[in-house]
Scaffold this motif. Structure first.
Motif, short mmCIF file in Angstrom:
data_model
loop_
_atom_site.label_atom_id
_atom_site.label_comp_id
_atom_site.label_asym_id
_atom_site.label_seq_id
_atom_site.Cartn_x
_atom_site.Cartn_y
_atom_site.Cartn_z
N ILE A 1 0.82 -1.21 0.00
CA ILE A 1 0.00 0.00 0.00
C ILE A 1 0.86 1.26 0.00
O ILE A 1 0.41 2.34 -0.40
CB ILE A 1 -0.95 -0.01 1.22
CG1 ILE A 1 -2.12 0.97 1.04
CG2 ILE A 1 -0.19 0.29 2.50
CD1 ILE A 1 -3.13 0.52 0.04
N ASP A 2 2.13 1.14 0.42
CA ASP A 2 3.01 2.32 0.48
C ASP A 2 3.32 2.90 -0.89
O ASP A 2 3.70 4.08 -0.99
CB ASP A 2 4.32 1.96 1.18
CG ASP A 2 4.17 1.90 2.69
OD1 ASP A 2 3.02 2.00 3.18
OD2 ASP A 2 5.18 1.76 3.39
N VAL A 3 3.21 2.11 -1.95
CA VAL A 3 3.52 2.62 -3.30
C VAL A 3 2.25 2.81 -4.12
O VAL A 3 2.31 2.94 -5.34
CB VAL A 3 4.51 1.69 -4.03
CG1 VAL A 3 5.83 1.61 -3.30
CG2 VAL A 3 3.91 0.28 -4.23
N GLU A 4 1.13 2.87 -3.45
CA GLU A 4 -0.17 2.94 -4.14
C GLU A 4 -0.30 4.16 -5.04
O GLU A 4 -0.90 4.09 -6.12
CB GLU A 4 -1.30 2.93 -3.10
CG GLU A 4 -2.68 2.84 -3.71
CD GLU A 4 -3.76 2.69 -2.65
OE1 GLU A 4 -4.79 2.05 -2.93
OE2 GLU A 4 -3.58 3.24 -1.54
N TYR A 5 0.24 5.31 -4.61
CA TYR A 5 0.04 6.54 -5.36
C TYR A 5 1.28 7.04 -6.09
O TYR A 5 1.29 8.14 -6.63
CB TYR A 5 -0.46 7.64 -4.41
CG TYR A 5 -1.75 7.31 -3.70
CD1 TYR A 5 -2.92 7.05 -4.43
CD2 TYR A 5 -1.80 7.24 -2.32
CE1 TYR A 5 -4.10 6.73 -3.77
CE2 TYR A 5 -2.98 6.92 -1.65
CZ TYR A 5 -4.12 6.67 -2.39
OH TYR A 5 -5.29 6.35 -1.75
N ILE A 6 2.35 6.24 -6.09
CA ILE A 6 3.58 6.68 -6.73
C ILE A 6 3.38 6.97 -8.21
O ILE A 6 3.94 7.93 -8.76
CB ILE A 6 4.70 5.63 -6.54
CG1 ILE A 6 5.01 5.46 -5.05
CG2 ILE A 6 5.95 6.04 -7.30
CD1 ILE A 6 5.53 6.70 -4.37
N TRP A 7 2.57 6.15 -8.87
CA TRP A 7 2.37 6.34 -10.31
C TRP A 7 1.72 7.69 -10.61
O TRP A 7 1.97 8.30 -11.66
CB TRP A 7 1.53 5.21 -10.89
CG TRP A 7 0.09 5.19 -10.42
CD1 TRP A 7 -0.41 4.63 -9.29
CD2 TRP A 7 -1.02 5.80 -11.10
NE1 TRP A 7 -1.76 4.83 -9.19
CE2 TRP A 7 -2.17 5.54 -10.30
CE3 TRP A 7 -1.18 6.51 -12.28
CZ2 TRP A 7 -3.44 5.98 -10.66
CZ3 TRP A 7 -2.45 6.95 -12.63
CH2 TRP A 7 -3.55 6.68 -11.84
N ILE A 8 0.88 8.17 -9.69
CA ILE A 8 0.26 9.49 -9.87
C ILE A 8 1.32 10.58 -9.71
O ILE A 8 1.41 11.49 -10.53
CB ILE A 8 -0.88 9.70 -8.87
CG1 ILE A 8 -1.98 8.65 -9.08
CG2 ILE A 8 -1.45 11.11 -9.00
CD1 ILE A 8 -3.12 8.75 -8.08
N ALA A 9 2.11 10.47 -8.65
CA ALA A 9 3.15 11.47 -8.40
C ALA A 9 4.15 11.53 -9.54
O ALA A 9 4.64 12.62 -9.90
CB ALA A 9 3.88 11.16 -7.09
N ASP A 10 4.44 10.39 -10.15
CA ASP A 10 5.42 10.36 -11.23
C ASP A 10 4.95 11.10 -12.48
O ASP A 10 5.76 11.47 -13.33
CB ASP A 10 5.75 8.91 -11.61
CG ASP A 10 6.64 8.24 -10.56
OD1 ASP A 10 7.16 8.96 -9.69
OD2 ASP A 10 6.81 7.01 -10.63
#
Length: 428
Positions: free
Chosen positions: A232-241
């Motif tokens: 769950i810690d990398v759930e939103y990384i793709w958005i930030a990228d």
């Protein structure tokens, strides 16, 4: 493991002829190096919420719950899910867990030789076993005193400044209680660990939010973002990228504040209550007194909590310390498209030790400077990891496995590059 839109490979199948139910194997298990790489979605199977799934077999361990040396909650955590990684990583001291499992069904496969060599080193380094690695009494008493100050500043003093100061203690003190309690590091007594987790996380949210996010999701599936169970810690990384670097820098105050809200209020209201899962890991309302803890938390904060601005001040300062220090050891490597021969090797590849010889960063980063060792041996106390770090480094060198141990400037610099330029760190 299968990463979303990154790689896929075929799984090897096996049949041991046992009477227990077989489910597709997953590469997040720390078993043999010959295991297949593709993750199979447990959501496609008829998972019985009353069974434990270990190394592809299902077991009814309900008769062992009250006999479990680690306590009821630790064993019940694996009920209704694939708990292979939990089964292996929390039992480094002997092979009794494998022998007991045989009494309830199929014998588990031979352990991963690489992981077993690491475990053997830990046994030799700490001949006193499990009890000798729990949090030391002076540390426990010091953290308890600081926790009392944290609660006083937030609920009694209750000014924006005092709540901002309490936020600093939430990150450095409360996190240690919730984190180490959730990993059963505080004591061999189950209630001590459960109470530490409850009290340590209390300013942020019900502690089972943390338990599902960190112990069940992050530690089992570190940096993995498959379509079913994931970190769950990398759930939103793709958005930030997808955002420009300048916008992310300007958004840092919101990221700090929002992250603390995310792991507390959002997690309980959206994930636990509405969605019923955290990172694809189904919520079991029978676990850890969750149904009782949630109303207690809301009632205390509703009647005794400070003003909204005080909450915001606490969220901001807690997030400013917690977010970078909790992410620096993992997210800087995400995504890593390499395939790993076993769960243990994956944990080493997806984690970084940083400032490992610094007492300052050890306390500032609430004990998270030796994440490689922590992910391999989550039930061992943090004060033992420096010793384990040296033996892990030697075993990795022997087997040609890269063990990342870098300076604080290198780690935080890589985190900045990961945030601003969306570039994973290479060759650490």
């Amino acid at each position: 493991m299968v990463r979303k839109t990154v790689r896929k490979s075929s799984d090897e199948s096996s049949d041991d002829g046992s009477a227990t139910t077989r489910v597709p194997s997953e590469d997040r298990t720390p078993s043999s190096d010959n295991q297949g790489q593709e993750r199979r979605s447990l959501q496609r199977l008829q998972i019985d919420p009353n069974l434990w799934y270990i190394h592809g077999n299902s077991y009814d361990l309900s008769g062992f719950v009250d006999k479990h040396p680690g306590g009821r909650m630790a064993l019940l955590t694996g009920r209704g899910r694939d708990c292979t990684a939990l089964f292996e990583s929390y039992h480094p001291w002997n092979d009794k867990h494998r022998k007991i499992l045989r009494a309830y069904g199929a014998a588990p496969p031979a352990p991963d030789p690489f992981y077993e060599e690491l475990k053997e080193g830990v046994r030799k380094a700490f001949p006193g076993g499990c009890g000798s690695t729990k949090m030391r009494t002076p540390t426990f008493l010091t953290l308890s005193a600081l926790w009392c100050i944290m609660v006083y500043l937030f609920f009694v003093k209750a000014t924006p400044l005092s709540c901002a100061l309490s936020g600093c203690l939430v990150a450095t003190v409360g996190t240690r209680f919730s984190h180490e309690g959730g990993h059963w590091q505080l004591s061999r007594r189950e209630w001590v660990n459960r109470l530490g987790m409850f009290l340590g996380f209390f300013l942020v949210g019900p502690s089972m939010c943390w338990y599902y996010q960190h112990v069940i999701s992050h530690h089992v599936d570190t940096n993995q973002d498959g379509d079913s169970e994931r970190d769950i810690d990398v759930e939103y990384i793709w958005i930030a990228d997808k955002l420009p670097g300048w916008l992310k820098v300007l958004s840092l105050p919101g990221i700090f504040t929002g992250s603390v809200v995310e792991i507390g209020l959002k997690r309980v209201l959206v994930d636990l209550i509405i969605r019923g899962h955290v990172g694809g890991h189904k919520v079991d309302w029978r676990l850890g007194g969750l149904a009782l803890e949630i109303p207690i938390w809301f009632l205390v904060h509703y009647f005794l909590g400070p003003s909204t601005i005080c909450y915001v001040c606490m969220w901001f300062t807690a997030g400013a310390i917690f977010v970078p220090n909790s992410q620096v050891a993992h997210v800087i490597l995400y995504p890593d498209t390499n395939q790993h021969k076993s769960w243990a090797r994956m944990q080493i590849a997806e984690s970084v030790d940083f400032a490992s010889e610094s007492d300052f960063f050890y306390h500032f980063a609430f004990g998270l400077t030796t994440q490689v060792e922590h992910h391999l041996f989550p039930g061992v106390g943090h004060h033992c990891y420096d010793t384990i770090r040296l033996l892990t480094r030697d075993v990795c060198a022997k087997h040609g496995v890269h063990h990342a141990d870098v300076s604080a400037s290198t780690a935080y610099g890589a985190l900045w590059q990961r945030l601003v330029a969306a570039k994973p760190a290479k060759d650490l």
